[in-house]
Scaffold this motif. Structure first.
Motif, mmCIF file in Angstrom:
data_model
loop_
_atom_site.group_PDB
_atom_site.id
_atom_site.type_symbol
_atom_site.label_atom_id
_atom_site.label_comp_id
_atom_site.label_asym_id
_atom_site.label_seq_id
_atom_site.Cartn_x
_atom_site.Cartn_y
_atom_site.Cartn_z
ATOM 1 N N ILE A 81 23.145 -45.644 -82.377
ATOM 2 C CA ILE A 81 24.182 -46.504 -81.791
ATOM 3 C C ILE A 81 25.331 -45.622 -81.309
ATOM 4 O O ILE A 81 25.908 -44.874 -82.084
ATOM 5 C CB ILE A 81 24.682 -47.537 -82.818
ATOM 6 C CG1 ILE A 81 23.500 -48.213 -83.537
ATOM 7 C CG2 ILE A 81 25.578 -48.565 -82.139
ATOM 8 C CD1 ILE A 81 22.515 -48.924 -82.629
ATOM 9 N N TYR A 82 25.656 -45.715 -80.040
ATOM 10 C CA TYR A 82 26.572 -44.812 -79.329
ATOM 11 C C TYR A 82 26.464 -43.371 -79.865
ATOM 12 O O TYR A 82 27.449 -42.765 -80.294
ATOM 13 C CB TYR A 82 28.028 -45.299 -79.312
ATOM 14 C CG TYR A 82 28.641 -45.799 -80.606
ATOM 15 C CD1 TYR A 82 29.259 -44.933 -81.509
ATOM 16 C CD2 TYR A 82 28.650 -47.163 -80.908
ATOM 17 C CE1 TYR A 82 29.850 -45.399 -82.672
ATOM 18 C CE2 TYR A 82 29.231 -47.636 -82.067
ATOM 19 C CZ TYR A 82 29.827 -46.746 -82.946
ATOM 20 O OH TYR A 82 30.425 -47.210 -84.100
ATOM 21 N N PRO A 83 25.231 -42.788 -79.792
ATOM 22 C CA PRO A 83 25.041 -41.437 -80.324
ATOM 23 C C PRO A 83 25.803 -40.392 -79.516
ATOM 24 O O PRO A 83 26.076 -40.563 -78.322
ATOM 25 C CB PRO A 83 23.525 -41.224 -80.191
ATOM 26 C CG PRO A 83 23.143 -42.084 -79.031
ATOM 27 C CD PRO A 83 24.007 -43.306 -79.143
ATOM 28 N N ALA A 84 26.126 -39.288 -80.172
ATOM 29 C CA ALA A 84 26.821 -38.173 -79.534
ATOM 30 C C ALA A 84 26.033 -36.882 -79.757
ATOM 31 O O ALA A 84 25.140 -36.827 -80.607
ATOM 32 C CB ALA A 84 28.229 -38.025 -80.108
ATOM 33 N N TYR A 85 26.363 -35.876 -78.956
ATOM 34 C CA TYR A 85 25.859 -34.506 -79.129
ATOM 35 C C TYR A 85 24.358 -34.346 -78.894
ATOM 36 O O TYR A 85 23.768 -33.367 -79.349
ATOM 37 C CB TYR A 85 26.220 -33.971 -80.521
ATOM 38 C CG TYR A 85 27.619 -34.284 -80.956
ATOM 39 C CD1 TYR A 85 28.701 -34.071 -80.093
ATOM 40 C CD2 TYR A 85 27.884 -34.814 -82.215
ATOM 41 C CE1 TYR A 85 29.994 -34.368 -80.479
ATOM 42 C CE2 TYR A 85 29.174 -35.108 -82.607
ATOM 43 C CZ TYR A 85 30.220 -34.884 -81.735
ATOM 44 O OH TYR A 85 31.507 -35.190 -82.127
ATOM 45 N N LEU A 86 23.736 -35.276 -78.176
ATOM 46 C CA LEU A 86 22.310 -35.148 -77.896
ATOM 47 C C LEU A 86 22.058 -34.496 -76.531
ATOM 48 O O LEU A 86 20.904 -34.307 -76.148
ATOM 49 C CB LEU A 86 21.629 -36.522 -77.929
ATOM 50 C CG LEU A 86 21.832 -37.365 -79.188
ATOM 51 C CD1 LEU A 86 21.000 -38.636 -79.115
ATOM 52 C CD2 LEU A 86 21.506 -36.572 -80.442
ATOM 53 N N ASP A 87 23.110 -34.139 -75.818
ATOM 54 C CA ASP A 87 22.982 -33.582 -74.469
ATOM 55 C C ASP A 87 23.617 -32.199 -74.370
ATOM 56 O O ASP A 87 24.303 -31.875 -73.405
ATOM 57 C CB ASP A 87 23.591 -34.528 -73.437
ATOM 58 C CG ASP A 87 25.074 -34.791 -73.677
ATOM 59 O OD1 ASP A 87 25.573 -34.448 -74.770
ATOM 60 O OD2 ASP A 87 25.736 -35.332 -72.771
ATOM 61 N N LEU B 22 21.141 -41.571 -72.730
ATOM 62 C CA LEU B 22 20.311 -41.527 -71.522
ATOM 63 C C LEU B 22 19.297 -40.393 -71.576
ATOM 64 O O LEU B 22 18.115 -40.595 -71.288
ATOM 65 C CB LEU B 22 21.208 -41.384 -70.291
ATOM 66 C CG LEU B 22 22.210 -42.512 -70.031
ATOM 67 C CD1 LEU B 22 23.029 -42.219 -68.781
ATOM 68 C CD2 LEU B 22 21.496 -43.853 -69.906
ATOM 69 N N VAL B 23 19.748 -39.188 -71.955
ATOM 70 C CA VAL B 23 18.813 -38.056 -71.980
ATOM 71 C C VAL B 23 17.798 -38.209 -73.110
ATOM 72 O O VAL B 23 16.636 -37.805 -72.975
ATOM 73 C CB VAL B 23 19.551 -36.706 -72.083
ATOM 74 C CG1 VAL B 23 20.450 -36.491 -70.882
ATOM 75 C CG2 VAL B 23 20.334 -36.577 -73.378
ATOM 76 N N MET B 24 18.218 -38.819 -74.211
ATOM 77 C CA MET B 24 17.287 -39.036 -75.318
ATOM 78 C C MET B 24 16.217 -40.038 -74.910
ATOM 79 O O MET B 24 15.022 -39.838 -75.167
ATOM 80 C CB MET B 24 18.045 -39.541 -76.546
ATOM 81 C CG MET B 24 17.196 -39.627 -77.806
ATOM 82 S SD MET B 24 16.708 -37.980 -78.359
ATOM 83 C CE MET B 24 15.902 -38.372 -79.902
ATOM 84 N N ALA B 25 16.633 -41.114 -74.274
ATOM 85 C CA ALA B 25 15.674 -42.129 -73.835
ATOM 86 C C ALA B 25 14.682 -41.546 -72.831
ATOM 87 O O ALA B 25 13.479 -41.839 -72.879
ATOM 88 C CB ALA B 25 16.411 -43.317 -73.221
ATOM 89 N N THR B 26 15.164 -40.713 -71.924
ATOM 90 C CA THR B 26 14.288 -40.094 -70.932
ATOM 91 C C THR B 26 13.264 -39.181 -71.608
ATOM 92 O O THR B 26 12.067 -39.204 -71.262
ATOM 93 C CB THR B 26 15.113 -39.278 -69.923
ATOM 94 O OG1 THR B 26 15.998 -40.154 -69.226
ATOM 95 C CG2 THR B 26 14.221 -38.575 -68.919
ATOM 96 N N ASN C 173 22.927 -28.032 -68.329
ATOM 97 C CA ASN C 173 23.261 -29.121 -67.398
ATOM 98 C C ASN C 173 23.216 -30.485 -68.077
ATOM 99 O O ASN C 173 22.750 -31.467 -67.502
ATOM 100 C CB ASN C 173 22.323 -29.102 -66.190
ATOM 101 C CG ASN C 173 22.459 -27.845 -65.363
ATOM 102 O OD1 ASN C 173 23.573 -27.342 -65.164
ATOM 103 N ND2 ASN C 173 21.337 -27.312 -64.892
ATOM 104 N N ARG C 174 23.696 -30.528 -69.295
ATOM 105 C CA ARG C 174 23.795 -31.759 -70.086
ATOM 106 C C ARG C 174 22.421 -32.383 -70.343
ATOM 107 O O ARG C 174 22.270 -33.593 -70.433
ATOM 108 C CB ARG C 174 24.715 -32.774 -69.397
ATOM 109 C CG ARG C 174 26.139 -32.286 -69.210
ATOM 110 C CD ARG C 174 27.000 -33.358 -68.580
ATOM 111 N NE ARG C 174 27.236 -34.446 -69.519
ATOM 112 C CZ ARG C 174 27.638 -35.666 -69.142
ATOM 113 N NH1 ARG C 174 27.787 -35.947 -67.854
ATOM 114 N NH2 ARG C 174 27.844 -36.601 -70.043
ATOM 115 N N SER C 175 21.417 -31.539 -70.485
ATOM 116 C CA SER C 175 20.079 -32.006 -70.836
ATOM 117 C C SER C 175 19.960 -32.130 -72.349
ATOM 118 O O SER C 175 20.918 -31.863 -73.095
ATOM 119 C CB SER C 175 19.022 -31.043 -70.302
ATOM 120 O OG SER C 175 19.184 -29.753 -70.869
ATOM 121 N N LEU C 176 18.784 -32.516 -72.825
ATOM 122 C CA LEU C 176 18.583 -32.769 -74.247
ATOM 123 C C LEU C 176 18.896 -31.530 -75.078
ATOM 124 O O LEU C 176 18.501 -30.408 -74.745
ATOM 125 C CB LEU C 176 17.144 -33.213 -74.496
ATOM 126 C CG LEU C 176 16.827 -33.715 -75.903
ATOM 127 C CD1 LEU C 176 17.514 -35.054 -76.165
ATOM 128 C CD2 LEU C 176 15.318 -33.857 -76.109
#
Length: 290
Positions: A199-205, A240-244, A209-212
């Motif tokens: 839920i509103y996760p942080a630091y996954l990008d 977004l990057v986690m879902a992708t 270039n702000r990828s996983l």
């Protein structure tokens, strides 16, 4: 009469095992379980209760200086117990823990849905390696004592908020890596969660270039995940990057992105995002644990 050394060691091991079993068997709503009964791996500071900060803005209780990680047990009424468990990871930037807003209040909500909930006080501030130790050990503790809590060991998940969402994601993708040396029989149990909610996760990008974030290894065995964020949250790219990445590996993923809501709303009323994600998560959970 002095006993030989070997029997003394056996008796000591048996006493530790018996103590652990009694602790699980007698667990009540509100029971606090110390994640590490002896030395905390990688921790140099002495064990002591977490420190409540002076900052209670937003009517939030914030904890810091956690050196003795714990799990607090929240039990559902027997009439609604569905046999699944969720470990709750509060957020706070890996500096503090918003222990009520993103911890106890979430656990109480989960119990109304039939889940046995455990709020994890993981190590802060700035102890990300220690926090991973703590969540892996916490999952193993819950799985080891599943029968005592009337929980199915194959229905144990995690939910995390902000930095806690980062920690839940790490638990769901790094379970094949033992982040600490085994201490006892509990550490022989799998630390893999069966599902994860971010839920509103942080630091996954944190990748290029702000990828996983590179440490998050997603494969065919990664558990299903539920992700929720808002477009006006500066950390929204993490979801977004986690879902992708999950989609690319064909891991079941449910992503919800609302236009507004910001960050750090928990499930308190008055925020459109905070009033929306719980019902979506409830429906998703029912599909996952059926």
């Amino acid at each position: 009469m002095t006993l030989p050394l070997r029997p003394i060691k056996v008796l000591f091991s048996l006493s530790v095992l018996i103590f652990s079993l009694v602790t699980f068997a007698n667990a009540q709503d509100g029971t606090v379980i110390h994640v590490w009964p002896d030395k905390v791996p990688g921790e140099t500071a002495p064990k002591h209760p977490a420190v409540v900060t002076d900052n209670n803005s937003g009517n939030v209780t914030r904890l810091t200086d956690v050196t003795d990680p714990t799990l607090k047990v929240f039990l559902p009424d027997a009439s609604v117990n569905n046999g699944a468990a969720v470990i709750v990871c509060p957020g706070g930037g890996y500096r503090i823990l918003a222990i009520d807003k993103e911890g106890h209040e979430v656990a109480e909500w989960l119990t109304t849905l039939g889940y046995t909930a455990f709020v994890l006080e993981y190590r802060v501030p700035e102890k990300q390696d220690g926090a991973l130790n703590d969540i892996q050990r916490a999952i193993r503790i819950v799985r080891s004592g599943a029968s005592d809590w009337k929980v199915d060991p194959d229905k144990i998940g995690v939910i995390g908020f902000s930095a806690g969402g980062s920690l839940a994601a790490r638990a769901g993708t790094m379970y094949s890596e033992d982040s600490y040396s085994p201490e006892d029989a509990i550490d022989k149990v799998s630390s893999k969660p069966n599902f994860a909610m971010l839920i509103y996760p942080a630091y996954l990008d944190k990748g290029e270039n702000r990828s996983l974030t590179p440490e998050l290894k997603i494969d065919d065995n990664t558990p299903p995940m539920f992700l929720f964020a808002t477009a006006d949250d500066t950390h929204a790219n993490s979801a977004l990057v986690m879902a992708t990445a999950l989609r690319d590996k064909k891991v079941p993923v449910s992503l919800h992105l609302l236009p507004k809501g910001g960050h750090g709303y928990g499930l308190r009323p008055g925020n459109p995002a905070g009033e929306t994600w719980p019902s979506l998560a409830e429906k998703w959970l029912k599909e996952i644990i059926k």
